[in-house]
Design an enzyme around this catalytic site. Structure first.
Site, PDB file in Angstrom:
ATOM      1  N   LYS A 246      -9.477 -11.893 -31.690  1.00 50.73           N
ATOM      2  CA  LYS A 246      -8.903 -11.179 -32.826  1.00 50.73           C
ATOM      3  C   LYS A 246      -7.669 -10.384 -32.416  1.00 50.73           C
ATOM      4  O   LYS A 246      -6.676 -10.321 -33.148  1.00 50.73           O
ATOM      5  CB  LYS A 246      -9.952 -10.259 -33.459  1.00 50.73           C
TER       6      LYS A 246
ATOM      7  N   SER B 192     -10.630  -7.163 -36.625  1.00 50.20           N
ATOM      8  CA  SER B 192     -11.996  -6.686 -36.437  1.00 50.20           C
ATOM      9  C   SER B 192     -12.032  -5.402 -35.625  1.00 50.20           C
ATOM     10  O   SER B 192     -11.170  -5.162 -34.762  1.00 50.20           O
ATOM     11  CB  SER B 192     -12.814  -7.751 -35.704  1.00 50.20           C
TER      12      SER B 192
ATOM     13  N   TYR C 123     -14.836 -12.965 -28.883  1.00 50.34           N
ATOM     14  CA  TYR C 123     -14.502 -12.764 -30.292  1.00 50.34           C
ATOM     15  C   TYR C 123     -13.492 -11.630 -30.456  1.00 50.34           C
ATOM     16  O   TYR C 123     -12.447 -11.787 -31.096  1.00 50.34           O
ATOM     17  CB  TYR C 123     -15.758 -12.468 -31.097  1.00 50.34           C
TER      18      TYR C 123
END
Length: 324
Positions: A145, A117, A141
């Site tokens: 990643k 991402s 998040y």
């Protein structure tokens, strides 16, 4: 030769599955349907409903379907919500990836394309992000990643001298939009395109958060790419790994040229035929003015290019969701 697509019943995953099938490549879908849709899985495509935390089921599926590579898209993808649910985010994205890699090693599967991402960059201090831009994630998040990328790197190092060294690449996405088929759509409650479309379908006026940024029209500028273009590059990466070729550890899939939120609103009004003037609200905390990435490296190695205009992206998203 069969590729397992984790998260293959989701919006992006279903497009990746379709891209593999279009190229005549066999696929098995793994998804727990926490955010995916079983109807997105093409008829006749093997589907295993399970979590990537279930390593035993993953191993069994890999062996039963003679899996030779994995495209790993499954995970918890809501950056903002991850701040309130860090433990859940890490379990799904970090522990889940570790379990998947364990299952791959046990089943002698040695190739993986990982869905990373743009969130790994946080708020970059450059107008154009490249793979050399420093990573500084600002949410659980984004951190999860980046840790996923590290897991692949470290497993590749650990298996380098074995008869099946892990071969891998990670694709860092930006804002994925549009639809490659009228029956596949983005159902995220957090992404801009579905938020705009949902508002219009409900008779509400879409909202812009922040109109005083240092950008040409005062609204945030982001990198929007079409989901079908993205899917093609997954296939290109898988083909290279399957052929024993070498890829870079990470690639940005970016347009090199951003689009503002106001431009998206204008385009949505045009393609939907629903005229509106967006509501204007204050900035949201943590929203950078501009994030745009270069896709030059991916263009060199992964058949990456922007094949769709903003109008085509918006029109395809609307076609997949409009009333019939």
């Amino acid at each position: 030769m069969t590729w397992m697509v984790t998260g293959g019943a989701g919006y992006i995953g279903a497009h990746v599955v379709q891209a593999f099938l279009d190229e005549g490549m066999d696929v098995v879908v793994v998804d727990d349907l926490s955010s995916g849709h079983e109807e997105f899985v093409p008829a006749g495509t093997p589907f295993v409903r399970t979590s990537i935390l279930d390593g035993a089921t993953l191993r069994t599926a890999m062996r039963e379907h003679a899996v030779t590579g994995v495209v790993h898209l499954a995970g918890y993808k809501y950056a903002g919500v991850s701040v309130q649910r860090p433990l859940h985010t890490y379990e799904q994205n970090v522990t889940g990836t570790a379990r998947l890699l364990e299952a791959m090693q046990a089943a002698d599967v040695d190739a993986v394309v990982f869905s990373s991402s743009a969130a790994v960059y946080g708020t970059p201090d450059t107008d154009l992000v490249t793979e050399a831009t420093a990573t500084a994630p600002e949410s659980p998040y984004g951190e999860s990643k980046l840790i996923g990328e590290w897991l692949l790197r470290d497993q590749a190092t650990a298996t380098a001298e074995t008869d099946r060294p892990l071969r891998h690449t990670s694709l860092r996405y930006f804002n994925v939009v549009g639809s490659g088929r009228a029956d596949l759509y983005d159902s995220s409650p957090h992404n801009l395109f579905p938020l705009v479309i949902d508002a219009l379908l409900a008779g509400r006026t879409p909202r812009i958060n922040g109109t005083d940024y240092a950008t040409p029209d005062g609204t945030c500028v982001r990198d929007y790419i079409h989901v079908a273009d993205l899917a093609r590059s997954h296939v290109a990466a898988a083909r290279t790994l399957a052929a024993g070729g070498t890829l870079e550890p990470v690639y940005n899939l970016g347009s090199g040229d951003g689009v503002s939120v106001r431009e998206i609103m204008t385009t949505m009004a045009e393609v939907t035929g629903i005229p509106f003037v967006p509501e204007e609200a204050p900035r949201r905390p943590g929203d950078p003015a501009r994030i745009v990435a270069s896709g030059d490296l991916a263009a060199r190695d992964l058949d990456w290019r922007m094949r769709h205009t903003l109008t085509e992206m918006a029109a395809s998203a609307w076609e997949a969701r409009r009333p019939r």
